[in-house]
Design an enzyme around this catalytic site. Sequence first.
Site, PDB file in Angstrom:
ATOM      1  N   ARG A 145     -10.240   1.031 -24.317  1.00 36.86           N
ATOM      2  CA  ARG A 145      -8.418   1.155 -23.929  1.00 36.86           C
ATOM      3  C   ARG A 145      -8.451   3.079 -23.747  1.00 36.86           C
ATOM      4  O   ARG A 145      -7.905   3.878 -24.502  1.00 36.86           O
ATOM      5  CB  ARG A 145      -7.958   1.319 -25.747  1.00 36.86           C
ATOM      6  N   ASP A 175       1.718  -3.467 -21.602  1.00 40.60           N
ATOM      7  CA  ASP A 175       2.290  -2.550 -21.940  1.00 40.60           C
ATOM      8  C   ASP A 175       1.986  -1.146 -21.401  1.00 40.60           C
ATOM      9  O   ASP A 175       2.153  -0.033 -21.173  1.00 40.60           O
ATOM     10  CB  ASP A 175       3.536  -2.230 -22.409  1.00 40.60           C
ATOM     11  N   ASP A 205      -0.809 -10.945 -27.085  1.00 43.43           N
ATOM     12  CA  ASP A 205       0.666 -11.195 -27.180  1.00 43.43           C
ATOM     13  C   ASP A 205       2.044 -11.296 -26.986  1.00 43.43           C
ATOM     14  O   ASP A 205       2.876 -11.429 -27.611  1.00 43.43           O
ATOM     15  CB  ASP A 205       0.821  -9.180 -28.399  1.00 43.43           C
ATOM     16  N   TYR A 243      -4.182 -25.900 -51.570  1.00 36.50           N
ATOM     17  CA  TYR A 243      -4.834 -24.262 -51.761  1.00 36.50           C
ATOM     18  C   TYR A 243      -3.156 -24.368 -50.592  1.00 36.50           C
ATOM     19  O   TYR A 243      -2.708 -24.854 -49.949  1.00 36.50           O
ATOM     20  CB  TYR A 243      -5.612 -24.161 -51.148  1.00 36.50           C
ATOM     21  N   MET A 250      -2.828 -12.698 -34.474  1.00 39.06           N
ATOM     22  CA  MET A 250      -2.517 -10.961 -33.867  1.00 39.06           C
ATOM     23  C   MET A 250      -1.208 -11.226 -33.401  1.00 39.06           C
ATOM     24  O   MET A 250      -0.679 -11.815 -32.953  1.00 39.06           O
ATOM     25  CB  MET A 250      -3.599 -11.402 -32.732  1.00 39.06           C
ATOM     26  N   GLY A 251      -0.733 -10.128 -32.701  1.00 39.74           N
ATOM     27  CA  GLY A 251       0.188 -10.117 -31.936  1.00 39.74           C
ATOM     28  C   GLY A 251       0.801  -8.669 -31.877  1.00 39.74           C
ATOM     29  O   GLY A 251       2.323  -8.261 -31.182  1.00 39.74           O
ATOM     30  N   ARG A 252      -0.236  -7.114 -32.115  1.00 41.44           N
ATOM     31  CA  ARG A 252       0.530  -6.717 -32.796  1.00 41.44           C
ATOM     32  C   ARG A 252       1.906  -6.198 -33.628  1.00 41.44           C
ATOM     33  O   ARG A 252       2.475  -6.994 -33.930  1.00 41.44           O
ATOM     34  CB  ARG A 252       0.563  -5.823 -31.467  1.00 41.44           C
ATOM     35  N   GLU A 429     -10.635 -14.597 -31.941  1.00 47.55           N
ATOM     36  CA  GLU A 429     -10.955 -15.933 -32.121  1.00 47.55           C
ATOM     37  C   GLU A 429     -10.254 -17.057 -30.787  1.00 47.55           C
ATOM     38  O   GLU A 429     -10.955 -17.209 -29.743  1.00 47.55           O
ATOM     39  CB  GLU A 429     -11.038 -16.845 -33.049  1.00 47.55           C
ATOM     40  N   ARG A 431      -9.170 -14.489 -28.107  1.00 49.98           N
ATOM     41  CA  ARG A 431      -8.617 -14.023 -26.792  1.00 49.98           C
ATOM     42  C   ARG A 431      -9.872 -14.149 -25.780  1.00 49.98           C
ATOM     43  O   ARG A 431      -9.804 -13.441 -24.521  1.00 49.98           O
ATOM     44  CB  ARG A 431      -9.181 -12.265 -27.822  1.00 49.98           C
TER      45      ARG A 431
END
Length: 554
Positions: A145, A175, A205, A243, A250-252, A429, A431
Amino acid sequence: MAISALQKARYSYTPKLPPALRGDLNQITVTLGAATQSVANQKELKELFANTYGAPVATVGSGKNPDAGKKLTLAVVLSGGQAPGGHNVIAGLYDGLKKGNKASKLLGAKGGPKGLIDGSFTEITDSFMDEYRNTGGFDMIGSGRDKIEKPEDLEKVVAVVKKHGIDGVVIIGGDDSNTNAAVLAEYFKANKVPANVVGCPKTIDGDLKNEHIETSFGFDTAAKTYSELIGNIGRDANSAKKYWHFIKLMGRSASHITLECGLQTQPNLTLIGEEVAAKKFTLDQIIEQVASVVAKRAEKGMNFGVILVPEGLIEFIPEVGALIGQLSDVLAHDHDGPQAFEKLTGLDAQIGWLEKNLTAANVAVLKSLPTDIQRQLFLDRDSHGNVQVSLIETEKLVIELVKRKLKTWAAEGKYKGKFAALSHFFGYEGRCAFPSNFDADYCYSLGFNAFVLFNAGLTGYLSSIKNTHKAAEKWTAGGVPITMMMNLEQRHGKPKPVIKKALVELDGRPFKELVKHRDAWAIETAYLFPGAIQYYGPAEVCDQPTKTLLLEKS
Ligand code: FBP
């Protein structure tokens, strides 16, 4: 090295290319359209990107190309979070390059942008490439990163490019990474460095998309992987009937993955961050909405269910978003002082410091949150200044607050059910899964097309493959100038040129489809079970794109 049966089988899968990229390279050419404008802040961006701003959209078609056989040395960089299909982008690029000229070279930057800055490369060979075709992960060369942004880093890249005789750099990223690609392209041009830069749209994302970029790669496989798991959980919930499952995805900032999974699996509730922001729902209103669904199902004797929570939800809740925004600014400007926040130990000391540095309203919100969430909000921002939402346990926050709300309702005689909740977080899981056929084909095409764009001498472009909701036979190829997608945003408290994120549009078809069904899905048990991604079999099972893409493009 031992490999699984599927990996072995996938080595010999031949990805499909758009017709424009097939056949004799001498007959593949690029045509340029009219000059373009950025999506906003045109004046400022024109000044910042004086040499690359306004480039035309490029279309790949048939025509004579005398330069097809040019000998080139390209460098490829994997940047940011893993996304299924990255290896196939490299494979497409490699095959294009070698098809053009066997003597051309592809250098893989080790560990992401840092590898380019430090000149640390692995030369990609036939046998090395063949070990990674159609596989998930970024382990072939590694990712990172780091940013290529500071003047000293840009200078180092120039030295590396000169030393290795690099004619072009391919940045495979989201991006922020492709914003870096535009910066690098501009820097090369401004300093008369004869190297070009082309990006490829990566991120699970799904938020790097626009008129020319229909989807980012990895979204398809990741969303299908999570949907398989959510479907399995739905079936378990309906079998055990005891339950409530709260699943963070995820996805920011963007809720595209959550929306796609909601459409694929039909859980009882799919929260969408962008709706929360647009309608300015407070945290309490969201909790009320969730608790109402739990209570209504309890009235029918169904004390179980499935609820999807996008990881970015927390930032979209107006009062929490304001708190996160001010926290990020305050923490970004506070590195060196003797009383610096990061030097404080213990939550009480940190809250005490923040009471002096945040507005009273933000302090009140902070104090209303469970202590675990408070601590998570203080964690380091990523290198681009984003809060790391994957580290904030929003699903647990929602469970805790729904529990409190149901207790109050029970005391008032408004709720008589049982509430046992389990939390899940699906992100990592999905990516590095084997890319679906869609991602395998799309990525290979993006990479091959990137080579064609280099060959045409373009710089500051993103590789673009269109018509992807149809069979590959109908796909088209081209290039879109990165400056066209940029605007100015606040980062680390300062305006910064960045590619505009594509968030879920509330007047878009995928969201409208959810709205059409969500009242019924809330109360009924209408779960769908998509099952595992299939790689071999009929096209209607193996080659379908996401529901998002089909709804957006049909
Ligand atoms: P990119 O934007 O780099 O593609 O990363 C996407 C993502 O998977 C987000 O969904 C998630 O919030 C983040 O990466 C997690 O980052 P990290 O891998 O650094 O934990």
